[in-house]
Scaffold this active site. Structure first.
Site, PDB file in Angstrom:
ATOM      1  N   LYS A  42       0.823  -1.178  -0.125  1.00 26.05           N
ATOM      2  CA  LYS A  42      -0.118  -0.126  -0.115  1.00 26.05           C
ATOM      3  C   LYS A  42       0.744   1.388  -0.068  1.00 26.05           C
ATOM      4  CE  LYS A  42      -1.119  -0.598   4.854  1.00 26.05           C
ATOM      5  NZ  LYS A  42      -0.246   0.169   5.405  1.00 26.05           N
ATOM      6  N   ARG A 116      -6.352   3.054  11.291  1.00 22.76           N
ATOM      7  CA  ARG A 116      -6.102   1.682  11.333  1.00 22.76           C
ATOM      8  C   ARG A 116      -6.877   0.890  12.643  1.00 22.76           C
ATOM      9  NH1 ARG A 116      -0.145   1.676  10.004  1.00 22.76           N
ATOM     10  NH2 ARG A 116       0.864  -0.073  11.472  1.00 22.76           N
ATOM     11  N   ARG A 155      11.866 -10.262   0.962  1.00 24.92           N
ATOM     12  CA  ARG A 155      12.206  -8.485   0.944  1.00 24.92           C
ATOM     13  C   ARG A 155      13.359  -8.378   1.682  1.00 24.92           C
ATOM     14  NH1 ARG A 155       7.026  -5.066   2.366  1.00 24.92           N
ATOM     15  NH2 ARG A 155       7.554  -5.588   4.305  1.00 24.92           N
ATOM     16  N   ARG A 188      15.084  -5.826   6.845  1.00 25.76           N
ATOM     17  CA  ARG A 188      14.312  -5.054   7.764  1.00 25.76           C
ATOM     18  C   ARG A 188      13.928  -5.904   8.857  1.00 25.76           C
ATOM     19  NH1 ARG A 188       9.431  -1.627   4.734  1.00 25.76           N
ATOM     20  NH2 ARG A 188       8.297  -2.377   6.782  1.00 25.76           N
ATOM     21  N   ARG A 199       2.043  -8.531  13.281  1.00 21.61           N
ATOM     22  CA  ARG A 199       1.346  -7.333  12.567  1.00 21.61           C
ATOM     23  C   ARG A 199       0.152  -7.773  11.751  1.00 21.61           C
ATOM     24  NH1 ARG A 199       5.289  -4.069   9.091  1.00 21.61           N
ATOM     25  NH2 ARG A 199       3.668  -2.356   9.377  1.00 21.61           N
TER      26      ARG A 199
HETATM   27  N1  LIG Z   1      -2.812   4.892  12.186  1.00 21.41           N
HETATM   28  C1  LIG Z   1      -1.742   4.603  13.148  1.00 21.41           C
HETATM   29  N2  LIG Z   1      -2.235   4.427  14.230  1.00 21.41           N
HETATM   30  C2  LIG Z   1      -1.377   3.991  15.390  1.00 21.41           C
HETATM   31  N3  LIG Z   1      -0.199   3.889  15.313  1.00 21.41           N
HETATM   32  C3  LIG Z   1       0.298   4.269  14.094  1.00 21.41           C
HETATM   33  C4  LIG Z   1      -0.566   4.475  12.793  1.00 21.41           C
HETATM   34  N4  LIG Z   1       0.119   4.525  11.894  1.00 21.41           N
HETATM   35  C5  LIG Z   1       1.521   4.500  12.255  1.00 21.41           C
HETATM   36  N5  LIG Z   1       1.716   4.174  13.343  1.00 21.41           N
HETATM   37  C6  LIG Z   1       2.583   3.921  14.370  1.00 21.41           C
HETATM   38  O1  LIG Z   1       4.002   3.828  13.287  1.00 21.41           O
HETATM   39  C7  LIG Z   1       4.348   2.507  13.358  1.00 21.41           C
HETATM   40  C8  LIG Z   1       4.893   2.316  11.869  1.00 21.41           C
HETATM   41  O2  LIG Z   1       3.844   2.201  11.110  1.00 21.41           O
HETATM   42  P1  LIG Z   1       3.535   1.365   9.720  1.00 21.41           P
HETATM   43  O3  LIG Z   1       2.329   1.942   8.858  1.00 21.41           O
HETATM   44  O4  LIG Z   1       3.872   0.059   9.871  1.00 21.41           O
HETATM   45  O5  LIG Z   1       4.785   2.023   9.128  1.00 21.41           O
HETATM   46  P2  LIG Z   1       5.610   1.358   7.698  1.00 21.41           P
HETATM   47  O6  LIG Z   1       4.917   0.335   7.301  1.00 21.41           O
HETATM   48  O7  LIG Z   1       6.285   2.735   6.928  1.00 21.41           O
HETATM   49  O8  LIG Z   1       6.837   0.619   8.671  1.00 21.41           O
HETATM   50  C9  LIG Z   1       3.361   1.519  13.641  1.00 21.41           C
HETATM   51  O9  LIG Z   1       3.810   0.309  14.303  1.00 21.41           O
HETATM   52  C10 LIG Z   1       2.499   2.501  14.859  1.00 21.41           C
HETATM   53  O10 LIG Z   1       3.523   2.380  16.063  1.00 21.41           O
END
Ligand SMILES: Nc1ncnc2c1ncn2[C@@H]1O[C@H](COP(=O)(O)OP(=O)(O)O)[C@@H](O)[C@H]1O
Length: 247
Positions: A42, A116, A155, A188, A199
């Protein structure tokens, strides 16, 4: 602050007299949310969408990491949650959206990583209602868990230039060098299968209710995210076409 429409369709600030960026004709503005399980692509699809349609792209994960790197007060509030790979509180995530989209999203936006949780979806709906706006579409990328696990296992990342690579693509093993900069390949930390499963479970528990919510109010569009990235992008753009043309 009072904004006034000018004859060329832009919006003039009553105080500073500046034609603001948010001045785009309201009816041409597209507001989209991309939802999908971890490793569904995404983030990459949101970038394509933003580039193709001229939208502001907000990844809440990247924005929070950026706050932490800059040592802002908001970043400090998130640090403990992030270090434990937990979601930050809903209101804090909403604050990030409010700051960023409030500032840059006037010409339309695509959100990636937000909402989320169901409560975040409710906060976003309310935030948009207060602005007299609504989402045009919530797009979910469907990919089966087994396919996602296979993706995660392949990955890798160049430790030198940071670009994402795929075993079996331009590199075949962790011993290969980055084809572009010669850097060493690394993984990663969240590409461990157990981390991925945690996750994914969080996605099922917390984010599937968001999908159900948008399905109920008729905003949800599903896209098969298991295909090649370009094919997925085409489907998303096709799906949004009626919205961009109508507007
Ligand atoms: N909508 C959200 N609500 C709560 N925490 C979030 C949200 N978006 C990101 N985070 C925080 O940021 C971290 C990384 O977000 P993520 O979307 O998994 O980023 P990436 O995929 O870029 O690593 C999550 O584990 C959480 O702690």
């Amino acid at each position: 602050m009072e904004l006034q429409a000018t004859c060329d369709g832009l919006v003039l600030c009553e105080f500073c007299g500046v034609n603001s960026e948010s001045a785009k004709d309201e009816s041409s503005v597209l507001r989209v949310v991309l939802v999908g399980p971890p490793a569904s692509g995404k983030g990459s699809q949101a970038k394509v969408l933003a580039d193709e349609l001229g939208l502001f792209h907000l990844s809440t994960g990247s924005a929070i990491r950026d706050h932490m790197a800059r040592g802002t007060e908001l970043g400090e509030r998130c640090r403990e949650y992030m270090s434990q790979a937990r979601l930050v509180p809903d209101e804090v995530a909403m604050e990030v959206v409010d700051d960023e989209v409030g500032e840059h999203g006037g010409g339309g936006f695509v959100l990636d990583g937000f909402p989320r949780t169901l409560h975040q979806a409710e906060l976003l709906d309310q935030w948009m209602r207060e602005r007299g706006q609504e989402l045009d579409a919530v797009i979910v990328l469907d990919v089966m868990q087994a396919d996602l696990e296979a993706r995660v296992a392949r990955r890798v990342l160049c430790g030198g230039c940071g670009q994402p690579l795929r075993l079996g693509g331009r590199v075949n093993s962790m011993n290969d060098a980055c084809p572009d900069c010669g850097g060493e390949l690394v993984r990663r930390t969240d590409d461990d299968v157990n981390v991925f499963r945690g996750r994914f479970q969080e996605y099922l528990d917390m984010t599937v209710p968001v999908i159900d919510h948008y399905a109920e109010i008729g905003k949800l569009r599903r896209v098969d995210g298991s295909r090649l990235p370009d094919d997925v992008s085409r489907s998303i753009l096709d799906l949004l076409k009626p919205d961009t043309q109508e507007k």
